[in-house]
Design an enzyme around this catalytic site. Structure first.
Site, PDB file in Angstrom:
ATOM      1  N   SER A  40       6.525   3.205  13.251  1.00 47.84           N
ATOM      2  CA  SER A  40       5.017   3.366  13.348  1.00 47.84           C
ATOM      3  C   SER A  40       4.726   4.025  14.586  1.00 47.84           C
ATOM      4  N   ALA A  41       3.671   4.754  14.780  1.00 48.20           N
ATOM      5  CA  ALA A  41       3.219   5.227  16.074  1.00 48.20           C
ATOM      6  C   ALA A  41       2.910   4.402  17.134  1.00 48.20           C
ATOM      7  N   ASN A  62       8.041  -9.941  -1.585  1.00 47.08           N
ATOM      8  CA  ASN A  62       7.564 -11.568  -1.637  1.00 47.08           C
ATOM      9  C   ASN A  62       6.203 -11.748  -1.988  1.00 47.08           C
ATOM     10  N   LEU A  63       5.416 -10.546  -2.240  1.00 43.32           N
ATOM     11  CA  LEU A  63       4.067 -10.553  -2.471  1.00 43.32           C
ATOM     12  C   LEU A  63       3.059 -11.114  -1.452  1.00 43.32           C
ATOM     13  N   TYR A  95       3.779  -7.103  17.118  1.00 40.02           N
ATOM     14  CA  TYR A  95       3.886  -6.216  15.826  1.00 40.02           C
ATOM     15  C   TYR A  95       4.677  -5.048  16.334  1.00 40.02           C
ATOM     16  N   LYS A 155       2.105  -6.629   9.372  1.00 43.12           N
ATOM     17  CA  LYS A 155       1.734  -5.400   9.894  1.00 43.12           C
ATOM     18  C   LYS A 155       0.348  -5.377  10.642  1.00 43.12           C
ATOM     19  N   PHE A 175       1.659   7.646  11.398  1.00 43.82           N
ATOM     20  CA  PHE A 175       0.560   7.570  12.357  1.00 43.82           C
ATOM     21  C   PHE A 175      -0.699   6.665  11.398  1.00 43.82           C
ATOM     22  N   ASN A 230       1.690  -9.839   0.883  1.00 40.96           N
ATOM     23  CA  ASN A 230       0.270  -9.155   1.290  1.00 40.96           C
ATOM     24  C   ASN A 230       0.180  -8.212  -0.036  1.00 40.96           C
ATOM     25  N   TYR A 281       0.708  -1.244  -0.005  1.00 44.18           N
ATOM     26  CA  TYR A 281      -0.098  -0.020  -0.012  1.00 44.18           C
ATOM     27  C   TYR A 281       0.993   1.154  -0.105  1.00 44.18           C
ATOM     28  N   LYS A 303       8.650  -2.980  15.664  1.00 44.36           N
ATOM     29  CA  LYS A 303       9.160  -1.943  15.198  1.00 44.36           C
ATOM     30  C   LYS A 303      10.200  -1.333  16.306  1.00 44.36           C
ATOM     31  N   ASN A 335      -8.565  -2.139   9.908  1.00 44.52           N
ATOM     32  CA  ASN A 335      -8.670  -0.596  10.161  1.00 44.52           C
ATOM     33  C   ASN A 335      -9.901  -0.012   9.659  1.00 44.52           C
TER      34      ASN A 335
HETATM   35  P1  NAD Z   1       1.622  -3.605   2.787  1.00 38.67           P
HETATM   36  O1  NAD Z   1       1.392  -4.908   3.565  1.00 38.67           O
HETATM   37  O2  NAD Z   1       0.689  -3.233   2.071  1.00 38.67           O
HETATM   38  O3  NAD Z   1       2.954  -3.542   2.400  1.00 38.67           O
HETATM   39  C1  NAD Z   1       4.261  -4.414   3.098  1.00 38.67           C
HETATM   40  C2  NAD Z   1       4.775  -4.956   1.784  1.00 38.67           C
HETATM   41  O4  NAD Z   1       5.834  -6.095   2.346  1.00 38.67           O
HETATM   42  C3  NAD Z   1       3.917  -6.110   1.126  1.00 38.67           C
HETATM   43  O5  NAD Z   1       3.971  -5.900  -0.328  1.00 38.67           O
HETATM   44  C4  NAD Z   1       4.540  -7.500   1.522  1.00 38.67           C
HETATM   45  O6  NAD Z   1       4.182  -8.478   0.505  1.00 38.67           O
HETATM   46  C5  NAD Z   1       5.842  -7.210   1.702  1.00 38.67           C
HETATM   47  N1  NAD Z   1       6.623  -8.133   2.638  1.00 38.67           N
HETATM   48  C6  NAD Z   1       6.452  -8.480   3.882  1.00 38.67           C
HETATM   49  N2  NAD Z   1       7.343  -9.405   4.559  1.00 38.67           N
HETATM   50  C7  NAD Z   1       8.280  -9.537   3.397  1.00 38.67           C
HETATM   51  C8  NAD Z   1       9.593 -10.206   3.227  1.00 38.67           C
HETATM   52  N3  NAD Z   1       9.902 -11.012   4.327  1.00 38.67           N
HETATM   53  N4  NAD Z   1       9.967 -10.100   2.198  1.00 38.67           N
HETATM   54  C9  NAD Z   1       9.775  -9.240   1.244  1.00 38.67           C
HETATM   55  N5  NAD Z   1       8.698  -8.766   1.254  1.00 38.67           N
HETATM   56  C10 NAD Z   1       7.840  -8.686   2.267  1.00 38.67           C
HETATM   57  O7  NAD Z   1       1.761  -2.609   4.344  1.00 38.67           O
HETATM   58  P2  NAD Z   1       1.696  -0.983   4.171  1.00 38.67           P
HETATM   59  O8  NAD Z   1       0.500  -0.578   4.707  1.00 38.67           O
HETATM   60  O9  NAD Z   1       2.175  -0.616   2.741  1.00 38.67           O
HETATM   61  O10 NAD Z   1       2.792  -0.675   5.250  1.00 38.67           O
HETATM   62  C11 NAD Z   1       4.197  -0.517   4.841  1.00 38.67           C
HETATM   63  C12 NAD Z   1       5.010  -0.423   5.932  1.00 38.67           C
HETATM   64  O11 NAD Z   1       4.656   0.577   6.664  1.00 38.67           O
HETATM   65  C13 NAD Z   1       4.952  -1.838   7.048  1.00 38.67           C
HETATM   66  O12 NAD Z   1       6.344  -1.998   7.657  1.00 38.67           O
HETATM   67  C14 NAD Z   1       4.212  -1.358   8.013  1.00 38.67           C
HETATM   68  O13 NAD Z   1       4.495  -2.000   9.457  1.00 38.67           O
HETATM   69  C15 NAD Z   1       4.458   0.082   8.183  1.00 38.67           C
HETATM   70  N6  NAD Z   1       3.288   0.827   8.820  1.00 38.67           N
HETATM   71  C16 NAD Z   1       2.021   0.896   8.198  1.00 38.67           C
HETATM   72  C17 NAD Z   1       0.856   1.453   8.725  1.00 38.67           C
HETATM   73  C18 NAD Z   1      -0.481   1.244   8.244  1.00 38.67           C
HETATM   74  O14 NAD Z   1      -1.179   1.351   8.742  1.00 38.67           O
HETATM   75  N7  NAD Z   1      -0.477   0.800   7.073  1.00 38.67           N
HETATM   76  C19 NAD Z   1       1.077   2.461   9.904  1.00 38.67           C
HETATM   77  C20 NAD Z   1       2.596   2.315  10.336  1.00 38.67           C
HETATM   78  C21 NAD Z   1       3.555   1.565   9.893  1.00 38.67           C
HETATM   79  C1  WQD Z   2      -8.682   3.634  14.310  1.00 40.03           C
HETATM   80  C2  WQD Z   2      -9.840   4.009  15.164  1.00 40.03           C
HETATM   81  C3  WQD Z   2     -10.620   2.020  16.405  1.00 40.03           C
HETATM   82  C4  WQD Z   2     -12.159  -0.124  13.038  1.00 40.03           C
HETATM   83  C5  WQD Z   2      -3.682   0.280  13.833  1.00 40.03           C
HETATM   84  C6  WQD Z   2      -2.475  -0.357  14.260  1.00 40.03           C
HETATM   85  C7  WQD Z   2      -1.262   0.631  14.327  1.00 40.03           C
HETATM   86  C8  WQD Z   2      -1.212   1.143  13.018  1.00 40.03           C
HETATM   87  C9  WQD Z   2      -2.204   1.591  12.153  1.00 40.03           C
HETATM   88  C10 WQD Z   2       0.565   0.040  11.729  1.00 40.03           C
HETATM   89  C11 WQD Z   2      -9.876   3.242  16.509  1.00 40.03           C
HETATM   90  C12 WQD Z   2     -11.709   2.678  15.558  1.00 40.03           C
HETATM   91  C13 WQD Z   2     -11.689   0.740  13.865  1.00 40.03           C
HETATM   92  C14 WQD Z   2     -13.485  -0.522  12.876  1.00 40.03           C
HETATM   93  C15 WQD Z   2     -13.782   1.286  14.848  1.00 40.03           C
HETATM   94  N1  WQD Z   2      -0.464   0.151  12.312  1.00 40.03           N
HETATM   95  N2  WQD Z   2     -12.360   1.572  14.676  1.00 40.03           N
HETATM   96  N3  WQD Z   2     -14.223   0.400  14.029  1.00 40.03           N
HETATM   97  O1  WQD Z   2      -6.046   1.073  15.998  1.00 40.03           O
HETATM   98  O2  WQD Z   2      -4.925   3.506  15.216  1.00 40.03           O
HETATM   99  O3  WQD Z   2      -3.999   1.546  14.605  1.00 40.03           O
HETATM  100  O4  WQD Z   2      -3.441   0.667  12.548  1.00 40.03           O
HETATM  101  O5  WQD Z   2       1.676   0.534  12.343  1.00 40.03           O
HETATM  102  O6  WQD Z   2      -0.340  -0.169  14.751  1.00 40.03           O
HETATM  103  O7  WQD Z   2      -2.632  -0.503  15.906  1.00 40.03           O
HETATM  104  O8  WQD Z   2      -6.241   2.191  13.633  1.00 40.03           O
HETATM  105  O9  WQD Z   2      -7.776   1.990  11.906  1.00 40.03           O
HETATM  106  O10 WQD Z   2      -7.572   0.163  13.280  1.00 40.03           O
HETATM  107  O11 WQD Z   2      -8.653   2.444  14.258  1.00 40.03           O
HETATM  108  O12 WQD Z   2     -14.270   1.852  15.547  1.00 40.03           O
HETATM  109  O13 WQD Z   2     -14.077  -1.089  12.250  1.00 40.03           O
HETATM  110  O14 WQD Z   2     -10.956   3.518  14.593  1.00 40.03           O
HETATM  111  O15 WQD Z   2     -11.334   1.763  17.665  1.00 40.03           O
HETATM  112  O16 WQD Z   2     -10.328   4.440  17.517  1.00 40.03           O
HETATM  113  P1  WQD Z   2      -5.247   2.297  14.945  1.00 40.03           P
HETATM  114  P2  WQD Z   2      -7.458   1.693  13.231  1.00 40.03           P
END
Ligand code: NAD
Ligand code: WQD
Length: 338
Positions: A125-126, A33-34, A149, A85, A178, A36, A12, A153, A199
């Site tokens: 991540s936050a 590695n696709l 998870y 994640k 965030f 997710n 994403y 981080k 989410n």
């Molecule tokens: P995502 O799952 O869409 O992207 C992660 C990618 O990493 C995927 O394409 C997956 O196939 C690949 N991957 C996982 N393990 C692998 C491995 N061992 N080797 C090669 N590829 C691998 O997730 P995203 O939302 O794009 O998140 C990207 C990064 O940001 C992640 O590290 C996630 O923890 C971090 N992050 C995401 C969020 C969020 O809410 N989306 C918030 C904070 C931090």
């Molecule tokens: C947001 C708000 C829920 C779904 C998570 C991970 C965090 C980070 C981002 C990677 C909260 C509420 C949600 C629903 C709801 N990822 N909610 N109904 O919890 O802040 O963070 O994703 O690093 O590590 O913990 O995000 O989108 O799940 O929730 O009411 O069906 O929406 O309670 O208040 P969150 P979220």
């Protein structure tokens, strides 16, 4: 023009960042590695930019494979998104999460060191703030996590800090995202969660598209202005641009530096529901449900360090986040597999 290795670039946030890198004139090598994601995201990025991505289907757990990537390309810097994640899944499969995220990162750092490439932008991540000691969160706030998870981080941040302390020449930016939402304005790339989304935004959008009946709002008795959870939602394109700002400033930032990437605005679940309903053009159904285990009341950034150090701040508002996410969801109700 630099050559940037993007791990997890088919995902994403990765796909949106690859698009911005290509538009800025960088050469991009992706390893993923696709697990997710789908390579279709990168085909669409290529179509949108008119440029090519060098894609390698590779798992970071394949240490030798990583060395070959660094032999094949002269990589100037790495943006490291690859990781698992899902918070809930991490509590059920802790070993898988620790192994994939931490061992994968160790392999990457070893391969970078062997190749003499010492500039890294890492997806933190936050979540490293756990239940925040205060909001808005500054980078100096206490770090504590409540699930495997988040622990991955925190460990990776620590590993990077130790490495940068032990050896000169490293420039590591630990970007603490965030809540990323939204999609590219074209509606061609976006978030494609597998199964039932955890989410908020993808869940609301699946309600909008008719895949889910109603939104469960997890708790309306939090100590927040309207009783629902407050978060700092950030448009994924703003986030992607934050990575380009980080790459540009990395040479001036030796060692390992943690930086929040958020808007600084606290938005409640009801605020988000209203904005999403407006974007979709009708009131989306919801009901209040008990609090979700592990949830926190409020989490939003003090975004001033990113502005001061990177010259970056977020531009998109919640209405634009919802409009763009909806455009993607409407055009791709089944994500990339549709
Ligand atoms: P995502 O799952 O869409 O992207 C992660 C990618 O990493 C995927 O394409 C997956 O196939 C690949 N991957 C996982 N393990 C692998 C491995 N061992 N080797 C090669 N590829 C691998 O997730 P995203 O939302 O794009 O998140 C990207 C990064 O940001 C992640 O590290 C996630 O923890 C971090 N992050 C995401 C969020 C969020 O809410 N989306 C918030 C904070 C931090
Ligand atoms: C947001 C708000 C829920 C779904 C998570 C991970 C965090 C980070 C981002 C990677 C909260 C509420 C949600 C629903 C709801 N990822 N909610 N109904 O919890 O802040 O963070 O994703 O690093 O590590 O913990 O995000 O989108 O799940 O929730 O009411 O069906 O929406 O309670 O208040 P969150 P979220």
């Amino acid at each position: 023009m630099s050559t940037i290795l993007v791990t997890g670039g088919a995902g994403y946030i990765g796909s949106h960042t690859v698009l911005e890198l290509l538009n800025a004139g960088h050469r991009v090598v992706v390893v993923d590695n696709l697990d997710n994601s789908s390579a279709e995201s990168l085909r669409r990025v290529e179509a949108l930019t008119g440029k090519t991505v060098e894609f390698h289907l590779l798992d970071l757990l394949d240490r030798g494979g990583l060395d070959l990537i660094f032999k094949r390309h002269r990589i100037d810097a790495v943006i490291h998104f690859a990781g698992l994640k899902a918070v809930g899944e991490s509590t059920q499969q802790p070993l898988r999460y620790y192994h994939n995220n931490i061992t994968g990162t160790l392999h990457l750092l070893e391969a970078m060191k062997a190749a003499g490439c010492k500039t890294l932008v890492f997806s933190s991540s936050a979540t490293v703030y756990g239940d925040p000691e205060r909001v808005p969160l500054t980078e100096g706030c206490a770090l504590r996590t409540t699930n495997p998870y988040g622990a991955t981080k925190l460990w990776i941040e620590g590993i990077c800090r130790d490495l940068a302390k032990a050896e000169s020449g490293w420039h590591i930016l630990l970007l603490r995202y965030f809540n990323p939402v939204g999609a590219h304005e074209s509606g061609r790339i976006g978030e494609d969660p597998q199964g039932i989304p955890n989410n908020l935004m993808p869940f609301i959008m699946q309600v909008a598209v008719g895949k889910r009946e109603f939104l469960n709002i997890w708790g309306n008795d939090w100590a927040t202005p309207d009783g629902t959870g407050v978060r700092d939602y950030i448009h994924v394109v703003d986030l992607a641009k934050g990575h380009l700002a980080a790459l540009a400033k990395a040479p001036e930032l030796p060692g390992a530096t943690a930086i929040n990437l958020g808007t600084g605005n606290g938005i409640s679940v009801l605020d988000m529901w209203r904005a999403a309903s407006a974007a979709v053009g009708r009131e989306l159904p919801y009901r209040f449900a008990p609090r979700r285990p592990g949830d926190i009341a409020a989490c939003y950034a003090d975004a001033s360090l990113a502005k001061n150090l990177l010259g970056w701040s977020a531009h998109y508002n919640v209405a634009q986040m919802c409009t763009d996410h909806w455009r993607w969801q409407q055009a791709n109700p089944n994500g990339y597999s549709g």
